[in-house]
Design a protein around this motif. Structure first.
Motif, mmCIF file in Angstrom:
data_model
loop_
_atom_site.group_PDB
_atom_site.id
_atom_site.type_symbol
_atom_site.label_atom_id
_atom_site.label_comp_id
_atom_site.label_asym_id
_atom_site.label_seq_id
_atom_site.Cartn_x
_atom_site.Cartn_y
_atom_site.Cartn_z
ATOM 1 N N ILE A 134 37.578 82.751 -56.073
ATOM 2 C CA ILE A 134 36.111 82.773 -56.052
ATOM 3 C C ILE A 134 35.597 82.372 -57.434
ATOM 4 N N THR A 135 34.805 81.315 -57.461
ATOM 5 C CA THR A 135 34.169 80.878 -58.694
ATOM 6 C C THR A 135 32.715 81.335 -58.670
ATOM 7 N N ASN A 136 32.096 81.409 -59.832
ATOM 8 C CA ASN A 136 30.751 82.000 -59.883
ATOM 9 C C ASN A 136 29.933 81.463 -61.040
ATOM 10 N N ASP A 137 28.628 81.606 -60.910
ATOM 11 C CA ASP A 137 27.714 81.349 -62.027
ATOM 12 C C ASP A 137 27.825 82.522 -62.991
ATOM 13 N N GLY B 174 34.794 73.792 -53.924
ATOM 14 C CA GLY B 174 34.278 74.988 -53.274
ATOM 15 C C GLY B 174 35.136 76.192 -53.577
ATOM 16 N N LEU B 175 34.869 77.268 -52.870
ATOM 17 C CA LEU B 175 35.679 78.471 -52.968
ATOM 18 C C LEU B 175 36.928 78.294 -52.107
ATOM 19 N N SER C 108 41.004 74.698 -64.322
ATOM 20 C CA SER C 108 42.299 74.909 -64.972
ATOM 21 C C SER C 108 42.848 76.297 -64.717
ATOM 22 N N CYS C 109 41.984 77.289 -64.745
ATOM 23 C CA CYS C 109 42.424 78.675 -64.671
ATOM 24 C C CYS C 109 42.436 79.230 -63.249
ATOM 25 N N GLY C 110 42.032 78.409 -62.274
ATOM 26 C CA GLY C 110 41.969 78.927 -60.922
ATOM 27 C C GLY C 110 42.331 77.922 -59.860
ATOM 28 N N LEU C 111 41.448 76.980 -59.620
ATOM 29 C CA LEU C 111 41.589 76.116 -58.456
ATOM 30 C C LEU C 111 42.763 75.150 -58.561
ATOM 31 N N LEU C 112 43.047 74.639 -59.745
ATOM 32 C CA LEU C 112 44.196 73.743 -59.882
ATOM 33 C C LEU C 112 45.497 74.496 -59.592
ATOM 34 N N LEU C 113 45.595 75.720 -60.087
ATOM 35 C CA LEU C 113 46.793 76.522 -59.840
ATOM 36 C C LEU C 113 46.924 76.857 -58.352
ATOM 37 N N ALA C 114 45.797 77.164 -57.727
ATOM 38 C CA ALA C 114 45.815 77.432 -56.288
ATOM 39 C C ALA C 114 46.242 76.196 -55.504
ATOM 40 N N ASP C 115 45.765 75.029 -55.926
ATOM 41 C CA ASP C 115 46.170 73.780 -55.265
ATOM 42 C C ASP C 115 47.688 73.625 -55.294
ATOM 43 N N VAL C 116 48.275 73.906 -56.455
ATOM 44 C CA VAL C 116 49.724 73.766 -56.617
ATOM 45 C C VAL C 116 50.462 74.724 -55.682
ATOM 46 N N PHE D 180 31.851 68.438 -66.258
ATOM 47 C CA PHE D 180 33.224 68.135 -65.855
ATOM 48 C C PHE D 180 33.398 68.341 -64.354
ATOM 49 N N ALA D 181 32.789 69.403 -63.814
ATOM 50 C CA ALA D 181 32.898 69.689 -62.382
ATOM 51 C C ALA D 181 31.718 70.529 -61.930
ATOM 52 N N LYS D 182 31.380 70.391 -60.672
ATOM 53 C CA LYS D 182 30.447 71.312 -60.024
ATOM 54 C C LYS D 182 31.270 72.204 -59.101
ATOM 55 N N VAL D 183 31.124 73.522 -59.281
ATOM 56 C CA VAL D 183 31.900 74.448 -58.461
ATOM 57 C C VAL D 183 30.959 75.386 -57.723
ATOM 58 N N ALA D 184 31.436 75.897 -56.612
ATOM 59 C CA ALA D 184 30.637 76.829 -55.824
ATOM 60 C C ALA D 184 30.362 78.096 -56.617
ATOM 61 N N ALA D 185 29.144 78.610 -56.488
ATOM 62 C CA ALA D 185 28.746 79.863 -57.150
ATOM 63 C C ALA D 185 28.746 80.966 -56.106
ATOM 64 N N ALA D 186 29.769 81.798 -56.129
ATOM 65 C CA ALA D 186 29.974 82.795 -55.081
ATOM 66 C C ALA D 186 28.880 83.854 -55.066
ATOM 67 N N THR D 187 28.677 84.423 -53.896
ATOM 68 C CA THR D 187 27.794 85.561 -53.697
ATOM 69 C C THR D 187 28.664 86.792 -53.395
ATOM 70 N N PRO D 188 28.096 87.988 -53.415
ATOM 71 C CA PRO D 188 28.869 89.167 -53.006
ATOM 72 C C PRO D 188 29.458 89.030 -51.601
ATOM 73 N N ALA D 189 28.730 88.369 -50.703
ATOM 74 C CA ALA D 189 29.265 88.165 -49.353
ATOM 75 C C ALA D 189 30.533 87.318 -49.382
ATOM 76 N N ASP D 190 30.597 86.351 -50.300
ATOM 77 C CA ASP D 190 31.792 85.526 -50.430
ATOM 78 C C ASP D 190 32.963 86.345 -50.958
ATOM 79 N N VAL D 191 32.679 87.255 -51.868
ATOM 80 C CA VAL D 191 33.728 88.134 -52.382
ATOM 81 C C VAL D 191 34.335 88.941 -51.236
ATOM 82 N N THR D 192 33.475 89.515 -50.408
ATOM 83 C CA THR D 192 33.956 90.299 -49.268
ATOM 84 C C THR D 192 34.774 89.439 -48.317
ATOM 85 N N ALA D 193 34.346 88.208 -48.098
ATOM 86 C CA ALA D 193 35.100 87.299 -47.227
ATOM 87 C C ALA D 193 36.482 87.009 -47.810
#
Length: 491
Positions: free
Chosen positions: A205-208, A7-8, A183-191, A34-47
């Motif tokens: 925030i990941t996106n389509d 998810g985000l 690789s470029c986002g969520l794994l680094l955030a996990d660390v 390889f993975a299914k990731v959440a596709a953010a909306t503008p509302a998610d960006v604001t959050a």
């Protein structure tokens, strides 16, 4: 890893997108999801910006040693996860093992450099003409920063986009590439979260890909976002820069390159060949610092060209998970088609092919075996266009002046190299090449976290790394202290 679902990351919690949409992250070699990731909306960006803004005061005020410990722990955690990270990068973006391992190693060093930056002196004592007044300038964090990072060096460029900004007290909303959200986002955030980064300091925030324009516009437009940093293509960088300017936001843009490697008559040819092979074909040429043009003076051109061509022919190509592979697939079918079309245009217009074909291979149509061209002219798209794939061009010139003129005949200006055992001449040539980075007796793919990184011309503006990187992510504030209680004179 093919069953991975993410998810985000907003406010320290992993959440679905506001409309529960997801997007597939597809492996370029196997074609599997390889993975299914959440596709953010503008509302998610604001959050996400809400969370970053809320976290900023406490994060900026955290005592320096406490903040430093987080980055040191993160480096150790990343080191422990190295094999997992290498396998993730191979599966997600087709990164061959040598490139993936280098990504992990440099990512770790960037984290340690960020830890050092936390306690680095930042400010100046200023002279003043006012009696009884102390005057100084201090570097303070901007606040919320937008970080937009690419897929091709996901651990290096992902961590570079967030580590120093966080270290100097900013909070971050990160939008990783659609081709490397893990690789470029969520794994680094996990660390970083495992290392103790407070909730909300980093949000991902990941996106389509079809929503990218709207997501980026929403992020940059938010008045709480004070600075934008982007690494990617010059085409997209122009859009990012224009959007940031529209909202009066400063931007750091690290964009494309058309990087030369100049081989002079006094070069050690065996060394020059090895250097050129590495610079041209590491990560299948998908690095902004890749050697697109090898410029060789005529005295040594035949010897160099023959040896270089033979070396390129022997490069192992194919499955990025095979430790022997040096040239893996490009990132997706679109990229393969673009590179193949660029090479076909040159071949159809008379370029000589020394090795390779430019044809697309593999079950997923993402593999192009290494190509070397010569006799390339200005009428061919590859002369000026960034290749960003497993191909390079040899240009033969008559003298040093022609070599310099050719090296500078591009809209780009990121990096380059000059090879010669005559150091006086090599330095003279290096000083004439119009790039933000230049290496003598090395090719352009060189990166150290303590060094200023960035280009000139259409390669963008601003710098990552070193003191320049700290300066880029802080703003200077002038402060005075009236020590004697002097009243202002107004009569």
């Amino acid at each position: 890893m093919s069953n991975l679902t993410r998810g985000l990351l907003i406010g320290g919690k992993e959440v679905p997108s506001s409309n529960n949409a997801t997007t597939d992250d597809v492996s370029p070699w196997t074609g599997e999801v390889f993975a299914k990731v959440a596709a953010a909306t503008p509302a998610d960006v604001t959050a996400a910006v809400n969370a970053a803004a809320k976290a900023f005061p406490a994060w900026a005020a955290m005592l320096p040693y406490e903040r430093r410990k987080i980055f040191l722990r993160a480096a150790d955690i990343m080191e422990a996860k190295a094999e997992h990270a290498v396998a993730t990068m191979a599966a997600e973006v087709g990164g061959a093992r040598p490139w993936a391992a280098f990504n992990v190693e440099l990512c770790i060093e960037i984290l340690r450099e960020a830890a050092a930056a936390v306690t680095q002196p930042r400010g100046q004592v200023l002279q003043t003409q006012m009696p009884g007044v102390s005057s100084y300038a201090k570097k303070v964090p901007y606040g919320v920063i937008a970080a937009i990072s690419p897929w091709n060096a996901p651990f290096i460029l992902g961590i570079r986009a967030i580590a120093i900004p966080l270290a100097v007290g900013n909070t971050v909303v990160m939008k990783p590439s659609e081709d490397a959200p893990i690789s470029c986002g969520l794994l680094l955030a996990d660390v970083l979260m495992e290392a103790g980064l407070p909730a909300g300091a980093l949000n991902v925030i990941t996106n389509d890909i079809k929503d990218a324009g709207e997501i980026v516009e929403t992020l940059i437009a938010d008045p709480r976002v004070r600075l934008v940093n982007f690494t990617g293509s010059t085409h997209v960088g122009r859009i990012i820069g224009t959007t940031a300017a529209k909202y009066l936001k400063p931007a750091i843009l690290e964009l494309g390159g058309k990087n030369p490697l100049v081989v002079l008559k006094d070069a050690d040819i065996d060394y020059a060949v090895k250097t050129a092979v590495f610079g041209s074909f590491m990560n299948s040429g998908q690095i902004c610092m890749s050697t697109d043009r090898v410029i060789v003076v005529r005295e040594v051109a035949d010897k160099f060209t023959k040896a270089f061509t033979e070396a390129v022919k022997s490069l192992p190509s194919g499955d990025p998970s095979d430790p022997a592979t040096f040239v893996g697939p490009v990132v997706n079918k679109r990229a393969a088609q673009r590179v193949s079309a660029l090479l076909k245009d040159a071949i159809d217009k008379g370029a000589t092919v020394l090795t390779g074909t430019g044809e697309i291979e593999g079950d997923e149509q993402t593999l192009i075996r290494p190509v070397v061209l010569t006799d390339v002219t200005k009428e061919m798209e590859v002369y000026y266009g960034e290749i960003f794939g497993p191909a390079t061009v040899i240009h033969v010139v008559d003298n040093v002046d022609e070599a310099v003129d050719l090296a500078n005949d591009t809209e780009y200006g990121l990096t380059g190299g000059v090879i010669s055992e005559n150091m006086t001449e090599a330095l003279a040539v290096a000083n004439r090449i119009e790039t933000g980075i230049i290496h003598v007796n090395d090719q352009g793919i060189a990166d150290e976290p303590m060094a200023p990184f960035g280009g000139v011309k259409s390669t963008g503006y601003g710098r990552f790394g070193g003191d320049a990187g700290v300066d880029a992510f802080t703003v200077t504030r002038w402060v005075t202290v009236q020590e004697t209680g002097r009243l202002p004179q107004y009569q």
